[in-house]
Design an enzyme around this catalytic site. Structure first.
Site, PDB file in Angstrom:
ATOM      1  N   HIS A 235       0.815  -1.211   0.000  1.00 17.36           N
ATOM      2  CA  HIS A 235       0.000   0.000   0.000  1.00 17.36           C
ATOM      3  C   HIS A 235       0.854   1.269   0.000  1.00 17.36           C
ATOM      4  O   HIS A 235       0.677   2.108  -0.873  1.00 17.36           O
ATOM      5  CB  HIS A 235      -1.089   0.048   1.063  1.00 17.36           C
ATOM      6  CG  HIS A 235      -1.901   1.274   0.824  1.00 17.36           C
ATOM      7  ND1 HIS A 235      -2.877   1.339  -0.136  1.00 17.36           N
ATOM      8  CD2 HIS A 235      -1.761   2.530   1.286  1.00 17.36           C
ATOM      9  CE1 HIS A 235      -3.327   2.569  -0.223  1.00 17.36           C
ATOM     10  NE2 HIS A 235      -2.667   3.318   0.628  1.00 17.36           N
ATOM     11  N   ARG A 449     -10.011 -10.286 -12.984  1.00 19.53           N
ATOM     12  CA  ARG A 449      -8.747  -9.713 -13.437  1.00 19.53           C
ATOM     13  C   ARG A 449      -7.758 -10.868 -13.621  1.00 19.53           C
ATOM     14  O   ARG A 449      -8.050 -12.003 -13.258  1.00 19.53           O
ATOM     15  CB  ARG A 449      -8.223  -8.687 -12.407  1.00 19.53           C
ATOM     16  CG  ARG A 449      -7.845  -9.293 -11.077  1.00 19.53           C
ATOM     17  CD  ARG A 449      -7.440  -8.256 -10.021  1.00 19.53           C
ATOM     18  NE  ARG A 449      -6.115  -7.706 -10.276  1.00 19.53           N
ATOM     19  CZ  ARG A 449      -5.346  -7.122  -9.344  1.00 19.53           C
ATOM     20  NH1 ARG A 449      -5.777  -7.026  -8.088  1.00 19.53           N
ATOM     21  NH2 ARG A 449      -4.171  -6.629  -9.629  1.00 19.53           N
TER      22      ARG A 449
END
Ligand code: HAS
Ligand code: CU
Length: 596
Positions: A235, A449
């Site tokens: 992140h 995905r």
């Protein structure tokens, strides 16, 4: 922000050695962008079944190459170039020792070359060296040792770069004990501090687990642990990409708009908030991972919601600064000022369109961050839709637009064609609007995905999910426009490099409307912010990591698989972790009692 350069001198006139490093870093970034774009177009056309020039078995090699070259090489090489420029410029002094500067650049280049070779080897069947692990390289996927070794060398390069900038700053500090840290330097230092905290986890993951595992020194790893360590880094790395764009929006965009930054203190607050909050949120990528208690996920979600704040502040400050510029140039009315802006300049329009798209990307990020709605979109094409707006536009388009402004400063060569530049940035915006919107929409239909053939032949996907094929067409057209836009950018830059040198290109940066003198002194107390950042990381991660180790073992179930020489070390760590987990669990139980 100090107006460091005298009006008539460009950066390269004043700091020719540093300018050479900046150019080398940018060119490495653009080489990676070129490779990434080739793999990008192959992949878009393959997924959407428009043109399949590779066998589907090579899809993950293409996807890994696209991801790594774009988000690790392109963004980070650009960052180190930009930060070298910004720190030198704003401190108005050369780096301490240019040989060290070239050393870290060299390490990064060698590291990325090794990693790149191991990825590309995936295309050659006769070479047993594949690294099809995607840019999120956690277990159970395993790469050839060269992949991890290259990454380690690359990251060590960035660490030395940070040290180079910190040392230069400290030298400046001893000459200027009472001055405020110049804004751009402040941005470099806070971002690098965040980077040191974030990369500690990925270094541990690679050096203790993934590399020994890939070398055959240990038989297995604990996948939940390596995933968690990856996202601990994964992140904050998105803000490591974003901070260079924010630096350009805060310090360069207002100038191009004909104005000045609205508030230096607010910009400092934003960078401090990123330092504090970027890391203790990584578990928001793991809402669907088994083996992590819901409570820890909830804490991560709460932290993520706080982390929206600095970006919302940025939207306000940056737009206010641009509006200030427009009004300085005679703009009036509620929205009429928008017409008094330099829309013909690619550096301006590119950054504004990047900001506009980031507003949309931020909203899809908010959807991702909600634990309950995340279940709807996780692992669907929605997520690539989200990150093509954020890293793929807010960051990439700002970097391209920034290049149009900064390249003349570091080379004394005017941009070859502003018209091509303008066309290129608008084309990027249109291409991305098509591609990313359709990706979000397909994600909501449930299209996964990371799949070469999302249509699942034999399974009537198109009829089950109405609109699937139309959306595919939009993705393919959008992806193609993005590819064309990249080639125009690179071509324009190559022609710029062929231009003769001229003088008079200097663009000194103006000081903010509300300057550093208005910022509370405490904002510059980096030691304080680092301490708080570390405490927050410990609070967010100590318990989940301890619990993961306690439940699954440091190396996964069936401990005792280490070679003789590592076994005692790992066993001791595992033994030490057990009472620690007990103690922390007891402590939190009594805390809960007290609160009750
Ligand atoms: Fe994200 C997944 C949540 C921001 C990148 N993100 C990803 C992945 C990537 C990525 C690469 O909570 C996929 C990883 C993978 O492969 O699995 N993200 C967020 C949130 C934010 C956010 C809450 N992401 C970013 C940024 C990225 C990035 C920035 C790259 C640079 N993201 C998530 C979550 C997931 C996730 C979950 C996991 C999903 C899953 O399930 O897998 C926030 O930071 C966003 C805040 C932004 C705003 C927008 C403010 C607007 C501004 C615009 C100003 C306008 C200007 C111009 C200057 C609130 C600042 C105005 C123009 C005029 C014309 C007036
Ligand atoms: Cu995230």
């Amino acid at each position: 922000m100090s107006t460091a350069l005298e009006a008539e001198q460009t950066f390269v006139d004043k700091f020719p050695d540093e300018a050479r490093v900046v150019r080398a870093a940018f060119l490495s970034a653009f080489f990676a962008l070129f490779l990434g774009a080739i793999f990008g177009i192959i992949q878009t056309l393959h997924r959407t079944d428009v043109a399949r020039i590779i066998p589907s078995t090579d899809y993950y090699t293409v996807l890994t190459a696209h991801g790594v070259f774009m988000v690790i090489s392109f963004t980070i090489f650009f960052l180190v170039g930009l930060f070298t420029w910004a720190l030198t410029r704003s401190l108005d002094r050369p780096l301490i020792n240019i040989k060290i500067t070239w050393t870290w650049y060299g390490l990064m280049a060698v590291g990325m070359t090794l990693t790149g070779i191991s990825i590309l080897a995936g295309f050659v069947d006769s070479i047993d060296m594949s690294a099809d692990v995607l840019f999120t390289f956690y277990a159970p996927l395993q790469a050839h040792p060269l992949f991890y070794t290259g990454l380690v060398v690359f990251i060590v390069g960035t660490w030395i770069a940070g040290a180079d900038w910190f040392r230069t700053f400290l030298a400046w500090r001893s000459d200027h004990p009472d001055q405020r840290i110049p804004l751009q330097t402040f941005m470099v230092l806070t971002t690098m501090t965040m980077w040191y905290i974030a990369t500690s986890a990925v270094a541990a993951s690679v050096l203790l687990f993934l590399l020994p595992w890939s070398l055959g020194l240990i038989d297995q790893v604990n996948p939940t642990l390596t995933r968690t360590l990856f996202w601990f880094f994964g992140h904050p790395v998105v803000y490591f990409w974003l901070m260079p764009a924010y630096m350009l929006w805060y310090t360069v965009l207002p100038k191009i708009a004909g104005g000045r930054l609205f508030s230096d203190p607010l910009a400092r607050v934003v960078f401090v908030l990123f330092l504090l909050l970027s890391t203790p949120v990584g578990i928001h990528h793991q809402y669907l991972d088994p083996g992590i208690a819901e409570g820890f996920k909830f804490i991560s979600m709460t932290n993520t919601m706080f982390l929206l704040l600095p970006s919302l502040l940025t939207a306000f400050t940056v737009v206010a600064s641009v509006e200030y510029g427009a009004r300085q140039n005679g703009g009036t009315g509620l929205l009429g000022w928008l017409t008094n802006l330099p829309w013909r300049k690619p550096e301006f329009t590119g950054m504004m369109l990047a900001g506009l798209m980031f507003a949309a990307g931020g909203f899809s990020g908010m959807v991702n961050a909600g634990m309950n709605i995340n279940y709807l979109i996780h692992n669907t094409l929605w997520v690539p839709g989200h990150f093509h707006l954020t890293v793929g536009t807010a960051v990439a388009l700002t970097m391209m637009a920034g290049t149009y402004w900064i390249w003349p400063q570091i080379s004394n060569k005017p941009i070859f064609s502003s018209q091509i530049g303008l066309f290129q940035v608008v084309l990027w915006f249109i291409g991305m609007a098509l591609m990313s919107n359709a990706m979000h929409a397909q994600g909501l239909l449930g299209v996964p995905r990371r799949t070469a053939e999302p249509e699942y032949s034999g399974f009537d996907y198109p009829t089950m999910f109405g609109g699937f094929e139309e959306l595919n067409v939009q993705i393919a057209i959008g992806g193609t426009l993005l590819f064309v836009s990249t080639i125009l950018f690179l071509g324009n830059l190559a022609l710029t490099m062929g231009n003769p040198r001229v003088s008079g290109l200097a663009e000194p940066l103006p000081s903010p409307v509300s300057g550093s003198e208005d910022a509370p002194q405490v904002l510059d107390n980096l030691r304080l912010w680092v301490s708080i950042a570390v405490v927050l990381v410990v609070l967010a991660y100590a318990l989940p990591i301890a619990a993961i180790i306690q439940r699954g073992g440091l190396l996964g179930p069936g401990v005792g698989t280490y070679p003789v020489w590592v076994a005692p070390v790992f066993d001791a760590l595992a033994d030490a972790a057990t009472p620690l987990v007990g103690a922390v669990t007891d402590a939190s139980a009594s805390l809960v009692e007290v609160v009750r």
